[in-house]
Scaffold this motif. Structure first.
Motif, PDB file in Angstrom:
ATOM      1  N   THR A  34       0.840  -1.188   0.000  1.00 21.87           N
ATOM      2  CA  THR A  34       0.000   0.000   0.000  1.00 21.87           C
ATOM      3  C   THR A  34       0.876   1.239   0.000  1.00 21.87           C
ATOM      4  O   THR A  34       1.892   1.276   0.694  1.00 21.87           O
ATOM      5  CB  THR A  34      -0.904   0.009   1.243  1.00 21.87           C
ATOM      6  OG1 THR A  34      -1.566  -1.244   1.368  1.00 21.87           O
ATOM      7  CG2 THR A  34      -1.950   1.112   1.136  1.00 21.87           C
ATOM      8  N   PHE A  46      -4.445   7.625   1.353  1.00 25.56           N
ATOM      9  CA  PHE A  46      -4.258   6.416   0.556  1.00 25.56           C
ATOM     10  C   PHE A  46      -4.137   6.763  -0.919  1.00 25.56           C
ATOM     11  O   PHE A  46      -4.897   7.572  -1.444  1.00 25.56           O
ATOM     12  CB  PHE A  46      -5.452   5.497   0.785  1.00 25.56           C
ATOM     13  CG  PHE A  46      -5.504   4.282  -0.093  1.00 25.56           C
ATOM     14  CD1 PHE A  46      -6.170   4.309  -1.305  1.00 25.56           C
ATOM     15  CD2 PHE A  46      -4.892   3.111   0.312  1.00 25.56           C
ATOM     16  CE1 PHE A  46      -6.229   3.180  -2.102  1.00 25.56           C
ATOM     17  CE2 PHE A  46      -4.957   1.974  -0.475  1.00 25.56           C
ATOM     18  CZ  PHE A  46      -5.626   2.010  -1.679  1.00 25.56           C
ATOM     19  N   GLN A  49      -3.127   0.435  -3.816  1.00 25.51           N
ATOM     20  CA  GLN A  49      -2.821  -0.818  -3.131  1.00 25.51           C
ATOM     21  C   GLN A  49      -2.780  -1.941  -4.156  1.00 25.51           C
ATOM     22  O   GLN A  49      -3.559  -1.933  -5.117  1.00 25.51           O
ATOM     23  CB  GLN A  49      -3.884  -1.104  -2.079  1.00 25.51           C
ATOM     24  CG  GLN A  49      -3.774  -2.448  -1.395  1.00 25.51           C
ATOM     25  CD  GLN A  49      -4.884  -2.652  -0.386  1.00 25.51           C
ATOM     26  OE1 GLN A  49      -4.980  -1.925   0.584  1.00 25.51           O
ATOM     27  NE2 GLN A  49      -5.742  -3.623  -0.638  1.00 25.51           N
TER      28      GLN A  49
ATOM     29  N   GLU B 103      -7.067   0.038   3.137  1.00 26.01           N
ATOM     30  CA  GLU B 103      -7.036   1.490   3.050  1.00 26.01           C
ATOM     31  C   GLU B 103      -7.408   2.096   4.391  1.00 26.01           C
ATOM     32  O   GLU B 103      -8.459   1.805   4.945  1.00 26.01           O
ATOM     33  CB  GLU B 103      -8.011   1.969   1.975  1.00 26.01           C
ATOM     34  CG  GLU B 103      -8.058   3.468   1.823  1.00 26.01           C
ATOM     35  CD  GLU B 103      -8.929   3.900   0.662  1.00 26.01           C
ATOM     36  OE1 GLU B 103      -9.347   3.019  -0.106  1.00 26.01           O
ATOM     37  OE2 GLU B 103      -9.173   5.115   0.534  1.00 26.01           O
TER      38      GLU B 103
END
Lengths: 112, 115
Positions: A34, A46, A49, B103
């Motif tokens: 990630t 984020f 990923q 996430e």
């Protein structure tokens, strides 16, 4: 616990493609890779990923070779606003004694 | 959705004082985390929780305590504050998809100074 190694810093110019490579030689079978982005005075965000091969979204691409011992974050046509710290994470929170480690990340500086 | 919210944004503590950093999320995430980030450094995991009533230590838990009575809230308690706890504290949450990475959504952070 898979430890990651990234370059401390990188410079690039606006409009160029930037590739940041992360080494994770001890990656485990169930681990995902990630990437996060952090601007000053903000929490990380984020980016992308992946588990293997290539993943692409509207922001970046993530390239993972077959042995999964490294990964490369690719940022197409960077702008000044891409100046930030980029973190590569590898891990499985559900694994015994495994803890998510952010590390120091890569400071990317985009020049005009 | 407000996402992950943290209060206060800033706080100055005297050595030996105690305080609670508040964190709340409205995304129905079962995982929540507390990190600290010292200047120029990466984030270090303090504590995490995989669900209400379940917490576990991270990389740097000493000097902190947590509780998780609801899915939404995950307060971090500092007892007997020390200068070494001067840092920026981030709360995060995620919805695990099983084994592997996931996430995380981060709050705006709390900047704490202990003098």
């Amino acid at each position: 616990l898979a430890k990651t190694t990234q370059p401390i810093s990188m410079d690039s110019y606006e409009g160029q493609e930037v590739n940041i490579t992360c080494s994770h030689n001890n990656i485990a079978t169930n681990d995902y890779i990630t990437w996060y982005q952090q601007f000053p005075s903000q929490g990380p965000r984020f980016i992308i990923q992946g588990y293997k091969t290539k993943v692409t979204n509207e922001v970046a691409s993530l390239f993972i070779p077959a042995d999964r011992k490294s990964s490369t974050l690719s940022l197409p046509r960077v702008s000044l606003s891409d100046t930030a710290v980029y973190y590569c994470l590898v891990g499985d929170l559900l694994a015994e004694d495994d803890k998510i480690i952010f590390g120091k990340g890569t400071r990317l500086h985009i020049l005009p | 959705n407000a996402g992950v919210t943290q209060t206060p944004k800033f706080r100055i503590l005297k050595i030996g004082q105690s305080m609670t950093l508040q964190c709340a999320q409205d995304m129905n995430h079962n995982y929540m985390y507390w990190y600290r980030q010292d200047p120029g450094m990466g984030l270090k995991l303090i504590y995490y929780s995989v669900g209400a009533g379940i917490t576990d230590k991270g990389e740097v838990p000493n000097g902190y305590n947590v509780s998780r009575s609801t899915t939404e809230d995950f307060p971090l308690r500092l007892e007997l504050a020390a200068p070494s706890q001067t840092s920026v504290y981030f709360c995060a949450s995620s919805y695990s998809f099983g084994t592997g990475s996931y996430e995380q959504y981060f709050g705006p952070g709390t900047r704490l100074t202990v003098t």
